[in-house]
Scaffold this active site. Sequence first.
Site, mmCIF file in Angstrom:
data_model
loop_
_atom_site.group_PDB
_atom_site.id
_atom_site.type_symbol
_atom_site.label_atom_id
_atom_site.label_comp_id
_atom_site.label_asym_id
_atom_site.label_seq_id
_atom_site.Cartn_x
_atom_site.Cartn_y
_atom_site.Cartn_z
ATOM 1 N N GLN A 152 8.228 34.983 2.395
ATOM 2 C CA GLN A 152 8.354 33.738 3.171
ATOM 3 C C GLN A 152 6.990 33.058 3.182
ATOM 4 O O GLN A 152 6.016 33.629 3.670
ATOM 5 C CB GLN A 152 8.811 34.049 4.600
ATOM 6 N N GLY A 184 12.607 24.106 11.830
ATOM 7 C CA GLY A 184 11.996 24.446 13.114
ATOM 8 C C GLY A 184 12.248 23.461 14.232
ATOM 9 O O GLY A 184 11.653 23.590 15.299
ATOM 10 N N SER A 186 5.630 38.112 3.901
ATOM 11 C CA SER A 186 5.418 36.702 4.204
ATOM 12 C C SER A 186 3.946 36.373 3.963
ATOM 13 O O SER A 186 3.068 37.183 4.309
ATOM 14 C CB SER A 186 5.795 36.427 5.663
ATOM 15 N N ASN A 187 3.715 35.232 3.361
ATOM 16 C CA ASN A 187 2.345 34.762 3.086
ATOM 17 C C ASN A 187 1.600 35.688 2.124
ATOM 18 O O ASN A 187 0.368 35.722 2.123
ATOM 19 C CB ASN A 187 1.545 34.612 4.388
ATOM 20 N N ARG A 241 19.105 16.831 15.906
ATOM 21 C CA ARG A 241 18.623 17.097 14.539
ATOM 22 C C ARG A 241 19.223 18.392 13.998
ATOM 23 O O ARG A 241 19.578 18.464 12.823
ATOM 24 C CB ARG A 241 17.100 17.184 14.518
ATOM 25 N N TYR A 266 6.427 35.393 18.302
ATOM 26 C CA TYR A 266 6.739 33.983 18.584
ATOM 27 C C TYR A 266 6.841 33.725 20.087
ATOM 28 O O TYR A 266 7.421 34.506 20.832
ATOM 29 C CB TYR A 266 8.038 33.571 17.884
ATOM 30 N N LEU A 324 8.945 20.809 6.824
ATOM 31 C CA LEU A 324 8.606 19.403 7.109
ATOM 32 C C LEU A 324 7.129 19.299 7.472
ATOM 33 O O LEU A 324 6.715 18.400 8.211
ATOM 34 C CB LEU A 324 9.480 18.875 8.258
ATOM 35 N N ARG A 376 1.875 38.872 7.584
ATOM 36 C CA ARG A 376 0.717 38.383 6.816
ATOM 37 C C ARG A 376 0.076 39.552 6.092
ATOM 38 O O ARG A 376 0.103 40.679 6.589
ATOM 39 C CB ARG A 376 -0.318 37.714 7.737
ATOM 40 N N TRP A 428 10.408 29.917 16.064
ATOM 41 C CA TRP A 428 9.004 29.910 16.480
ATOM 42 C C TRP A 428 8.760 28.994 17.683
ATOM 43 O O TRP A 428 8.009 29.308 18.601
ATOM 44 C CB TRP A 428 8.161 29.449 15.277
HETATM 45 P P1 NAP Z 1 9.218 22.208 10.384
HETATM 46 O O1 NAP Z 1 10.717 21.973 10.319
HETATM 47 O O2 NAP Z 1 8.370 21.859 9.232
HETATM 48 O O3 NAP Z 1 8.606 21.433 11.626
HETATM 49 C C1 NAP Z 1 9.272 21.320 12.845
HETATM 50 C C2 NAP Z 1 8.551 20.250 13.626
HETATM 51 O O4 NAP Z 1 8.838 18.997 13.019
HETATM 52 C C3 NAP Z 1 9.022 20.192 15.066
HETATM 53 O O5 NAP Z 1 7.895 19.955 15.895
HETATM 54 C C4 NAP Z 1 9.949 19.016 15.070
HETATM 55 O O6 NAP Z 1 9.988 18.338 16.301
HETATM 56 C C5 NAP Z 1 9.346 18.120 14.015
HETATM 57 N N1 NAP Z 1 10.390 17.266 13.443
HETATM 58 C C6 NAP Z 1 11.473 17.665 12.746
HETATM 59 N N2 NAP Z 1 12.218 16.591 12.378
HETATM 60 C C7 NAP Z 1 11.581 15.505 12.859
HETATM 61 C C8 NAP Z 1 11.852 14.112 12.805
HETATM 62 N N3 NAP Z 1 12.924 13.632 12.170
HETATM 63 N N4 NAP Z 1 10.971 13.284 13.401
HETATM 64 C C9 NAP Z 1 9.887 13.757 14.043
HETATM 65 N N5 NAP Z 1 9.583 15.086 14.125
HETATM 66 C C10 NAP Z 1 10.425 15.945 13.542
HETATM 67 O O7 NAP Z 1 9.087 23.738 10.687
HETATM 68 P P2 NAP Z 1 8.179 24.629 11.663
HETATM 69 O O8 NAP Z 1 8.722 24.552 13.037
HETATM 70 O O9 NAP Z 1 6.741 24.347 11.469
HETATM 71 O O10 NAP Z 1 8.472 26.055 11.029
HETATM 72 C C11 NAP Z 1 9.837 26.456 10.858
HETATM 73 C C12 NAP Z 1 9.962 27.921 11.012
HETATM 74 O O11 NAP Z 1 9.194 28.590 10.007
HETATM 75 C C13 NAP Z 1 9.452 28.524 12.316
HETATM 76 O O12 NAP Z 1 10.359 28.391 13.375
HETATM 77 C C14 NAP Z 1 9.268 29.959 11.928
HETATM 78 O O13 NAP Z 1 10.516 30.639 11.991
HETATM 79 C C15 NAP Z 1 8.829 29.861 10.490
HETATM 80 N N6 NAP Z 1 7.362 30.006 10.328
HETATM 81 C C16 NAP Z 1 6.917 31.099 9.651
HETATM 82 C C17 NAP Z 1 5.564 31.267 9.451
HETATM 83 C C18 NAP Z 1 5.093 32.472 8.700
HETATM 84 O O14 NAP Z 1 3.871 32.724 8.664
HETATM 85 N N7 NAP Z 1 5.975 33.229 8.099
HETATM 86 C C19 NAP Z 1 4.644 30.318 9.932
HETATM 87 C C20 NAP Z 1 5.127 29.205 10.605
HETATM 88 C C21 NAP Z 1 6.496 29.054 10.797
HETATM 89 P P3 NAP Z 1 11.367 18.339 17.175
HETATM 90 O O15 NAP Z 1 11.493 19.710 17.707
HETATM 91 O O16 NAP Z 1 11.103 17.297 18.201
HETATM 92 O O17 NAP Z 1 12.456 17.974 16.229
#
Ligand code: NAP
Length: 300
Positions: free
Chosen positions: A182, A264, A160-161, A270, A55, A214, A131, A21
């Site tokens: 998902q 993500g 998803s959702n 990381r 995305y 996260l 969705r 994403w």
């Molecule tokens: P996430 O892993 O909860 O959050 C990632 C965010 O956390 C990034 O901005 C990352 O920044 C930050 N982060 C991670 N480790 C960190 C650390 N140690 N310290 C500070 N910041 C940290 O996941 P997400 O990106 O929100 O979502 C993951 C995936 O879920 C998406 O890529 C997508 O494929 C999927 N998704 C699906 C839906 C759906 O409706 N099905 C909706 C949303 C997302 P950095 O990049 O700087 O590490």
Amino acid sequence: MQRVTLGNSDLSLSRLVYGVWRLADGKDQSPATVRAKIDACLSQGITSFDHADIYGDYECERLFGEALKEQPSLRDSMELVSKCDIALISEKYPSRRVKYYDTSETYINTSVENSLQHLHTDYLDLLLIHRPDPFMDAVETGAALDKLIDSGKVKQVGVSNFQVWDWKLLQQNMSNRLVVNQIEMSLLERRVFTDGTLSAMQSDAMSAMAWSPLGGGSLFGGTDAAIRLQPIFSRIQAEQGCTTDLIALAWLLAHPAKILPVIGTNNLDRIKSVSKALDIKLDRETWYELWTAAAGQEVP
Ligand code: NAP
């Protein structure tokens, strides 16, 4: 890397899935950087990549697909997940007046064709309806998903959702099984653990992919829950030599439902260390200690 077989299907995904994403958010979107992220995943056995047509304003699949165009043999070492039905307001679709959901056969087929073209592949391992669509014609959508499996363009399908009533309706109108839901799940988003969603998914043999495991980064952002969690994270870090992000992933991995977190981060370091989350052991009491701190109150 552990693998999880989805539902009763023959498709397995890596226990940790890399979500793309945010791929277009990074300052450096060069093919070399995208390829480095893919390689960092594959070298740890993270073979499953979570996409959606929308995305990066419809750009992420293209960015990722360049790597497959450069080296088509990569395709055999990965599983590609994509999603459709959200129609975004975008310069790419100038006639759209409003954001909406579209689960019509025409829309789903067009979206899948675009994903295949952008990803330089002739099949998706898994297609999800992104969705729930309040305007869904379940007969039409179910038949469209079955036909995509019959055509070989999609190996398995899921949602998803979705809440239980959404997927029951769709499932009743399909011959293939929906193998995944998902959903958002993390220490900061715990509703599905108690509102019946995760229970119903297990009853219906649907695997659980956890998006924003996260909290989309909010676990590090000074929220009240993050502040309450910090002392427990610090103690576990001292005991097991790990970082906060990995503990939060381990909290999901510890659950008996074999949850697949979709990570993500765009940060290469990381990504490189994320599989260490599988080495962290959280016993039942520690799992509830984290739940309690996140909730700000003990369980009833
Ligand atoms: P996430 O892993 O909860 O959050 C990632 C965010 O956390 C990034 O901005 C990352 O920044 C930050 N982060 C991670 N480790 C960190 C650390 N140690 N310290 C500070 N910041 C940290 O996941 P997400 O990106 O929100 O979502 C993951 C995936 O879920 C998406 O890529 C997508 O494929 C999927 N998704 C699906 C839906 C759906 O409706 N099905 C909706 C949303 C997302 P950095 O990049 O700087 O590490």
